[in-house]
Write a protein that holds these residues in place. Structure first.
Motif, PDB file in Angstrom:
ATOM      1  N   LEU A  89       1.080  -1.133  -0.017  1.00  0.00           N
ATOM      2  CA  LEU A  89       0.112  -0.032  -0.058  1.00  0.00           C
ATOM      3  C   LEU A  89       0.952   1.240   0.162  1.00  0.00           C
ATOM      4  O   LEU A  89       1.976   1.268   0.462  1.00  0.00           O
ATOM      5  CB  LEU A  89      -0.983   0.051   1.129  1.00  0.00           C
ATOM      6  CG  LEU A  89      -1.898  -1.336   1.259  1.00  0.00           C
ATOM      7  CD1 LEU A  89      -2.536  -1.150   2.716  1.00  0.00           C
ATOM      8  CD2 LEU A  89      -3.092  -0.973   0.134  1.00  0.00           C
ATOM      9  N   PRO A  90       0.375   2.458  -0.559  1.00  0.00           N
ATOM     10  CA  PRO A  90       1.301   3.520  -0.577  1.00  0.00           C
ATOM     11  C   PRO A  90       1.410   4.156   0.702  1.00  0.00           C
ATOM     12  O   PRO A  90       0.527   3.900   1.807  1.00  0.00           O
ATOM     13  CB  PRO A  90       0.280   4.462  -1.366  1.00  0.00           C
ATOM     14  CG  PRO A  90      -0.981   4.024  -1.287  1.00  0.00           C
ATOM     15  CD  PRO A  90      -0.979   2.526  -1.179  1.00  0.00           C
ATOM     16  N   VAL A  91       2.541   5.013   0.715  1.00  0.00           N
ATOM     17  CA  VAL A  91       2.956   5.841   2.024  1.00  0.00           C
ATOM     18  C   VAL A  91       3.040   7.245   1.415  1.00  0.00           C
ATOM     19  O   VAL A  91       3.623   7.469   0.353  1.00  0.00           O
ATOM     20  CB  VAL A  91       4.309   5.285   2.663  1.00  0.00           C
ATOM     21  CG1 VAL A  91       4.851   6.272   3.602  1.00  0.00           C
ATOM     22  CG2 VAL A  91       4.142   3.987   2.993  1.00  0.00           C
ATOM     23  N   TYR A  92       2.419   7.932   1.945  1.00  0.00           N
ATOM     24  CA  TYR A  92       2.364   9.482   1.791  1.00  0.00           C
ATOM     25  C   TYR A  92       3.302  10.445   2.588  1.00  0.00           C
ATOM     26  O   TYR A  92       3.121  10.100   3.958  1.00  0.00           O
ATOM     27  CB  TYR A  92       0.958   9.968   1.578  1.00  0.00           C
ATOM     28  CG  TYR A  92       0.048   9.303   0.733  1.00  0.00           C
ATOM     29  CD1 TYR A  92       0.193   9.765  -0.868  1.00  0.00           C
ATOM     30  CD2 TYR A  92      -0.807   8.153   0.969  1.00  0.00           C
ATOM     31  CE1 TYR A  92      -0.676   9.515  -1.712  1.00  0.00           C
ATOM     32  CE2 TYR A  92      -1.673   7.866  -0.009  1.00  0.00           C
ATOM     33  CZ  TYR A  92      -1.377   8.182  -1.513  1.00  0.00           C
ATOM     34  OH  TYR A  92      -2.351   7.556  -2.378  1.00  0.00           O
ATOM     35  N   LEU A  93       4.297  10.859   2.194  1.00  0.00           N
ATOM     36  CA  LEU A  93       4.762  12.097   2.816  1.00  0.00           C
ATOM     37  C   LEU A  93       4.828  13.197   2.652  1.00  0.00           C
ATOM     38  O   LEU A  93       4.689  13.981   1.525  1.00  0.00           O
ATOM     39  CB  LEU A  93       6.459  11.594   2.535  1.00  0.00           C
ATOM     40  CG  LEU A  93       7.423  12.489   3.194  1.00  0.00           C
ATOM     41  CD1 LEU A  93       7.472  12.472   4.678  1.00  0.00           C
ATOM     42  CD2 LEU A  93       8.750  12.142   2.724  1.00  0.00           C
ATOM     43  N   PHE A  94       4.097  13.893   3.686  1.00  0.00           N
ATOM     44  CA  PHE A  94       3.949  15.552   3.338  1.00  0.00           C
ATOM     45  C   PHE A  94       5.213  16.460   3.657  1.00  0.00           C
ATOM     46  O   PHE A  94       5.643  16.293   4.613  1.00  0.00           O
ATOM     47  CB  PHE A  94       2.752  15.929   4.394  1.00  0.00           C
ATOM     48  CG  PHE A  94       1.443  15.264   4.061  1.00  0.00           C
ATOM     49  CD1 PHE A  94       0.566  15.888   3.350  1.00  0.00           C
ATOM     50  CD2 PHE A  94       1.190  14.079   4.774  1.00  0.00           C
ATOM     51  CE1 PHE A  94      -0.656  15.276   3.012  1.00  0.00           C
ATOM     52  CE2 PHE A  94      -0.211  13.232   4.314  1.00  0.00           C
ATOM     53  CZ  PHE A  94      -0.932  14.015   3.541  1.00  0.00           C
ATOM     54  N   LEU A  95       5.361  17.289   2.560  1.00  0.00           N
ATOM     55  CA  LEU A  95       6.709  17.779   2.644  1.00  0.00           C
ATOM     56  C   LEU A  95       6.370  19.526   2.440  1.00  0.00           C
ATOM     57  O   LEU A  95       5.149  19.850   2.011  1.00  0.00           O
ATOM     58  CB  LEU A  95       7.460  17.666   1.118  1.00  0.00           C
ATOM     59  CG  LEU A  95       7.952  16.113   1.394  1.00  0.00           C
ATOM     60  CD1 LEU A  95       8.537  15.853   0.001  1.00  0.00           C
ATOM     61  CD2 LEU A  95       8.668  15.808   2.430  1.00  0.00           C
TER      62      LEU A  95
END
Length: 243
Positions: free
Chosen positions: A194-200
């Motif tokens: 499953l995807p992993v979202y990284l907020f930048l």
């Protein structure tokens, strides 16, 4: 984003505090925040683990800050569970004010069975928690031995990565433990992970984006309101939570 949050040290300020005592004559700008684990290892060897703990508490004075509105907004989102590497108790204290959603804080392996029995969402403190759930993971040796010493926590994160989409908020994405767990999931599930979202805060470079893609991480740049400067992270997170 806490009330009184200006009292909390950033990674750069923590690194500067470590280096100032290790080598008083050396300029803090010579040190990278990414070297915090190595500097902490040196500090513990030169002084002691107890002195390192005192420095961490001095740089992160948990009793001088309170949860802000964004902490509540964050907890109101429908998370399966929350993992944090922070030592402070801001999330737990914010959860205590909420009545619609119940959270249970996991600080030690003994808390894990009880957290499931109660059927609440979990806030899992992976790297220790103030005031006394030790160790406060920071040194290179603590990172190296973490998978063996804290296997129940590693297994919790692995299981959650297998079952859930992850969002990394206020996180650099280069924590050694997380990279190890992420690699394990890729090995187990390959393209089915499953995807992993990284907020930048800003657009990643081409090289960083390619590295994120290889790790199965999707970078998401925080929105910037028209009337707010890019460094106003509070406004940017408020805009994110409104979407």
């Amino acid at each position: 984003n806490a009330d009184g949050g200006e009292n909390l040290a950033t990674w750069r300020q923590l690194t500067s505090a470590l280096s100032a005592e290790l080598e008083p004559g050396r300029k803090a700008s010579d040190f990278s925040p990414g070297a915090a684990a190595q500097l902490a290892e040196q500090y513990a060897k030169v002084f002691s683990s107890a002195h390192l703990e005192m420095l961490i508490k001095r740089c992160v004075p948990d009793d001088q800050v309170s949860p802000g509105k964004l902490h509540t907004r964050l907890l109101e989102l429908p998370w399966s569970e929350i993992f944090t590497t922070n030592y402070d108790t801001l999330l737990e204290r914010a959860a205590e004010r909420m009545f619609e959603v119940g959270y249970f804080t996991v600080c030690a392996r003994e808390d894990i069975p009880q957290s499931k029995v109660l059927g609440r969402r979990r806030i899992v403190k992976l790297h220790g928690s103030f005031p006394s759930h030790r160790p406060f993971i920071l040194t290179e040796e603590e990172y190296r031995t973490y998978p063996e010493r804290f296997a129940p926590f590693v297994n919790m994160v692995r299981q959650s990565l297998l079952e859930n989409v992850f969002c990394l908020i206020g996180f650099s994405g280069d924590d050694p433990n997380f990279l190890h767990w992420l690699g394990w999931v890729r090995d187990m599930l390959d393209k089915h992970a499953l995807p992993v979202y990284l907020f930048l805060a800003q657009e990643p470079t081409l090289g960083e984006r390619k590295l994120y893609e290889a790790r199965g991480v999707v970078p998401v740049v925080l929105p910037t309101p028209i009337d707010s400067p890019p460094e106003d992270y509070k406004a940017r997170y408020e805009a994110l939570f409104r979407k």
